[in-house]
Design a protein around this motif. Structure first.
Motif, PDB file in Angstrom:
ATOM      1  N   LEU A  73       0.890  -1.174  -0.179  1.00 25.65           N
ATOM      2  CA  LEU A  73      -0.006  -0.029  -0.295  1.00 25.65           C
ATOM      3  C   LEU A  73       1.035   1.390   0.132  1.00 25.65           C
ATOM      4  N   THR A  74       0.627   2.706  -0.645  1.00 23.40           N
ATOM      5  CA  THR A  74       0.943   3.524  -0.631  1.00 23.40           C
ATOM      6  C   THR A  74       0.086   4.360  -0.541  1.00 23.40           C
ATOM      7  N   THR A  75       0.235   5.096   0.506  1.00 26.33           N
ATOM      8  CA  THR A  75      -0.743   6.846   0.364  1.00 26.33           C
ATOM      9  C   THR A  75      -0.433   7.567   0.475  1.00 26.33           C
ATOM     10  N   VAL A  76       0.467   8.098   0.072  1.00 29.36           N
ATOM     11  CA  VAL A  76       0.796   9.744  -0.813  1.00 29.36           C
ATOM     12  C   VAL A  76       1.964   9.282  -2.091  1.00 29.36           C
ATOM     13  N   ASP A  77       2.096  10.907  -2.320  1.00 29.79           N
ATOM     14  CA  ASP A  77       2.492   9.885  -3.949  1.00 29.79           C
ATOM     15  C   ASP A  77       4.138  10.086  -3.803  1.00 29.79           C
ATOM     16  N   LEU A  78       4.710   8.670  -4.109  1.00 28.03           N
ATOM     17  CA  LEU A  78       6.064   9.033  -4.182  1.00 28.03           C
ATOM     18  C   LEU A  78       7.266   8.692  -5.367  1.00 28.03           C
ATOM     19  N   PRO A  79       8.041   9.396  -4.717  1.00 30.39           N
ATOM     20  CA  PRO A  79       8.675   8.966  -5.931  1.00 30.39           C
ATOM     21  C   PRO A  79       9.857   7.871  -5.844  1.00 30.39           C
ATOM     22  N   VAL A  80       9.670   6.396  -6.494  1.00 34.02           N
ATOM     23  CA  VAL A  80      10.204   5.001  -6.069  1.00 34.02           C
ATOM     24  C   VAL A  80      11.431   4.778  -7.330  1.00 34.02           C
ATOM     25  N   VAL A  81      12.131   3.305  -6.923  1.00 31.17           N
ATOM     26  CA  VAL A  81      12.475   2.453  -8.487  1.00 31.17           C
ATOM     27  C   VAL A  81      12.356   1.455  -8.139  1.00 31.17           C
ATOM     28  N   SER A  82      11.863   1.334  -8.988  1.00 32.20           N
ATOM     29  CA  SER A  82      10.839  -0.158  -8.848  1.00 32.20           C
ATOM     30  C   SER A  82      11.076  -1.274 -10.014  1.00 32.20           C
ATOM     31  N   HIS A  83      11.396  -2.523  -9.737  1.00 37.90           N
ATOM     32  CA  HIS A  83      11.564  -3.038 -10.507  1.00 37.90           C
ATOM     33  C   HIS A  83      10.885  -4.882 -10.805  1.00 37.90           C
ATOM     34  N   VAL A  84      11.345  -5.579 -11.467  1.00 39.94           N
ATOM     35  CA  VAL A  84      10.674  -7.334 -11.664  1.00 39.94           C
ATOM     36  C   VAL A  84      11.826  -8.409 -10.985  1.00 39.94           C
ATOM     37  N   THR A  85      12.177  -8.641  -9.749  1.00 38.47           N
ATOM     38  CA  THR A  85      13.494  -9.450  -9.847  1.00 38.47           C
ATOM     39  C   THR A  85      13.213 -10.412 -10.170  1.00 38.47           C
ATOM     40  N   GLN A  86      11.657 -11.272 -10.373  1.00 39.55           N
ATOM     41  CA  GLN A  86      11.102 -12.863 -11.425  1.00 39.55           C
ATOM     42  C   GLN A  86       9.807 -12.881 -11.845  1.00 39.55           C
ATOM     43  N   GLY A  87      10.295 -13.521 -13.096  1.00 40.00           N
ATOM     44  CA  GLY A  87       9.356 -13.714 -14.075  1.00 40.00           C
ATOM     45  C   GLY A  87       9.810 -14.087 -15.086  1.00 40.00           C
ATOM     46  N   ASN A  88      10.003 -14.905 -15.937  1.00 34.04           N
ATOM     47  CA  ASN A  88      10.086 -15.636 -17.119  1.00 34.04           C
ATOM     48  C   ASN A  88       9.135 -16.544 -18.213  1.00 34.04           C
ATOM     49  N   LEU A  89       9.226 -16.730 -19.634  1.00 41.82           N
ATOM     50  CA  LEU A  89       8.757 -17.254 -20.332  1.00 41.82           C
ATOM     51  C   LEU A  89       7.619 -18.476 -19.829  1.00 41.82           C
ATOM     52  N   ALA A  90       7.804 -19.198 -19.230  1.00 43.75           N
ATOM     53  CA  ALA A  90       6.790 -20.065 -18.686  1.00 43.75           C
ATOM     54  C   ALA A  90       6.591 -19.270 -17.215  1.00 43.75           C
ATOM     55  N   GLN A  91       6.601 -19.207 -16.386  1.00 48.78           N
ATOM     56  CA  GLN A  91       6.065 -18.454 -15.544  1.00 48.78           C
ATOM     57  C   GLN A  91       6.165 -16.604 -15.490  1.00 48.78           C
ATOM     58  N   PRO A  92       5.418 -16.146 -16.626  1.00 47.11           N
ATOM     59  CA  PRO A  92       5.566 -14.784 -15.830  1.00 47.11           C
ATOM     60  C   PRO A  92       5.808 -13.662 -14.617  1.00 47.11           C
ATOM     61  N   PHE A  93       5.913 -12.680 -14.708  1.00 48.24           N
ATOM     62  CA  PHE A  93       5.208 -11.821 -13.641  1.00 48.24           C
ATOM     63  C   PHE A  93       4.586 -11.976 -13.842  1.00 48.24           C
ATOM     64  N   LEU A  94       3.118 -10.663 -13.055  1.00 47.35           N
ATOM     65  CA  LEU A  94       1.715 -10.993 -13.330  1.00 47.35           C
ATOM     66  C   LEU A  94       1.554 -10.419 -11.883  1.00 47.35           C
ATOM     67  N   GLY A  95       1.118  -8.985 -12.447  1.00 48.42           N
ATOM     68  CA  GLY A  95       0.627  -7.836 -11.566  1.00 48.42           C
ATOM     69  C   GLY A  95      -0.353  -7.104 -11.422  1.00 48.42           C
ATOM     70  N   MET A  96      -1.322  -6.750 -10.467  1.00 44.54           N
ATOM     71  CA  MET A  96      -1.831  -5.475 -10.652  1.00 44.54           C
ATOM     72  C   MET A  96      -2.236  -4.873  -9.565  1.00 44.54           C
ATOM     73  N   MET A  97      -2.771  -3.229  -9.954  1.00 45.40           N
ATOM     74  CA  MET A  97      -2.384  -1.947  -9.245  1.00 45.40           C
ATOM     75  C   MET A  97      -3.690  -1.268  -9.269  1.00 45.40           C
ATOM     76  N   LEU A  98      -3.760  -0.887  -7.977  1.00 50.06           N
ATOM     77  CA  LEU A  98      -5.435  -0.679  -8.061  1.00 50.06           C
ATOM     78  C   LEU A  98      -5.353   0.807  -7.348  1.00 50.06           C
ATOM     79  N   ARG A  99      -5.542   1.676  -8.157  1.00 47.86           N
ATOM     80  CA  ARG A  99      -5.366   3.600  -7.620  1.00 47.86           C
ATOM     81  C   ARG A  99      -6.830   3.531  -6.658  1.00 47.86           C
ATOM     82  N   LEU A 100      -5.992   4.182  -5.330  1.00 43.48           N
ATOM     83  CA  LEU A 100      -7.484   4.174  -4.355  1.00 43.48           C
ATOM     84  C   LEU A 100      -7.905   6.299  -4.777  1.00 43.48           C
ATOM     85  N   ASP A 101      -9.303   5.626  -4.128  1.00 45.84           N
ATOM     86  CA  ASP A 101      -9.443   7.626  -4.020  1.00 45.84           C
ATOM     87  C   ASP A 101      -9.642   7.872  -2.767  1.00 45.84           C
TER      88      ASP A 101
END
Length: 302
Positions: A73-101
């Motif tokens: 959970l992120t509660t305010v606007d934050l400058p971050v560095v993000s990257h996928v660390t695990q994922g391949n053709l057989a089992q790709p990284f799968l994720g979701m982001m839900l913005r909150l009101d």
């Protein structure tokens, strides 16, 4: 519902590498078939879920690694560095982001019978917690709803409300209630960050910014660093540089024009700050970003 079910539902829609907007405007789905380079970005008020694979997010000096079964959970606007660390053709990284009101969260917090806030010092604006079964169930139903587009307008707001209620009453709750409580340090700092985001090209005077949110300068600096992992000036600089990168990528502006557009008086200082943050001078970094974009497009079309 299981995390594997959520991964299946995400993968059924996000079938190629990339970020996939959906018929629910606040929801995006993500797939990556390989590890990715660290990417500077802004995380806003929202909930991130890794359903398959792994991801790492760096905020200041804090490194957060999370995978299936965890929620970020992120509660305010934050400058971050993000990257996928695990994922391949057989089992790709799968994720979701839900913005909150934010307004809806404040309203819900006033309606719910929630425990009082503690008087503990302000903590970081990111919360990593286990993904509880009822919340996982609601998130999965939200993704499944994408298969019934004619029902989205009627049902999605109900599921999103349920998700926010569960967040407020669950392990993430104290972070959100700090944000929602008028007069709390988190609420005051969120106001300051909103001002900085809208006025990032203006010179920032910390004393004036502290006065805007009714804090002493020393208290403001301390709480700001506790929440974001950086000083107000560093926060503004990252906002400027990330906006500059997008301007050069999307509008093909040169470095000097971009520097002035985002508030720098010195093009050389802009170049030094840019190199320090992104690891290369502006022109070289933009060429690298363009190559990466071409690779991603080719991979998604393969």
């Amino acid at each position: 519902m299981s995390i594997e079910t959520l991964a299946y539902e995400i993968g059924r829609i996000a079938q190629t590498d990339g970020d996939h907007p959906t018929g629910i405007p606040q929801l995006t789905l993500h797939q990556r078939s390989a590890r990715t380079e660290p990417m500077h970005c802004i995380y806003g008020l929202g909930l991130g879920i890794t359903a398959q694979g792994g991801k790492q997010v760096t905020l200041g000096d804090q490194v957060i690694a999370y995978g299936p079964g965890q929620s970020l959970l992120t509660t305010v606007d934050l400058p971050v560095v993000s990257h996928v660390t695990q994922g391949n053709l057989a089992q790709p990284f799968l994720g979701m982001m839900l913005r909150l009101d934010g307004n809806a969260l404040v309203q819900l917090a006033t309606e719910m019978d929630l425990p009082p806030l503690s008087r503990e010092p302000v903590t970081r604006a990111m919360s990593l917690r286990p993904l509880e079964a009822p919340l996982l169930d609601a998130l999965t139903r939200l993704v499944q709803l994408l298969s019934e587009p004619q029902l989205i307008a009627s049902i999605a707001p109900l599921i999103q409300r349920e998700i926010m209620v569960r967040l407020l009453s669950g392990p993430h709750g104290p972070y959100l209630r700090q944000l929602a409580a008028a007069g709390s340090p988190s609420h005051q700092l969120a106001q300051a960050m909103a001002w900085l985001k809208q006025n990032f090209s203006r010179e920032v005077l910390v004393n004036e910014l502290a006065s805007r949110v009714h804090m002493s300068p020393s208290t403001f600096r301390q709480h700001f660093r506790n929440l974001t992992g950086m000083s107000p000036v560093q926060y503004q600089r990252q906002l400027r540089l990330q906006e500059a990168r997008q301007l050069m990528l999307n509008q093909a502006l040169d470095a000097s024009t971009t520097a002035a557009r985002v508030g720098y008086e010195s093009a050389s200082q802009f170049s030094r700050d840019y190199s320090r943050l992104f690891g290369a001078p502006p022109q070289r970094d933009i060429r690298r970003m363009q190559r990466l974009s071409l690779v991603e497009v080719a991979a998604s079309e393969a």
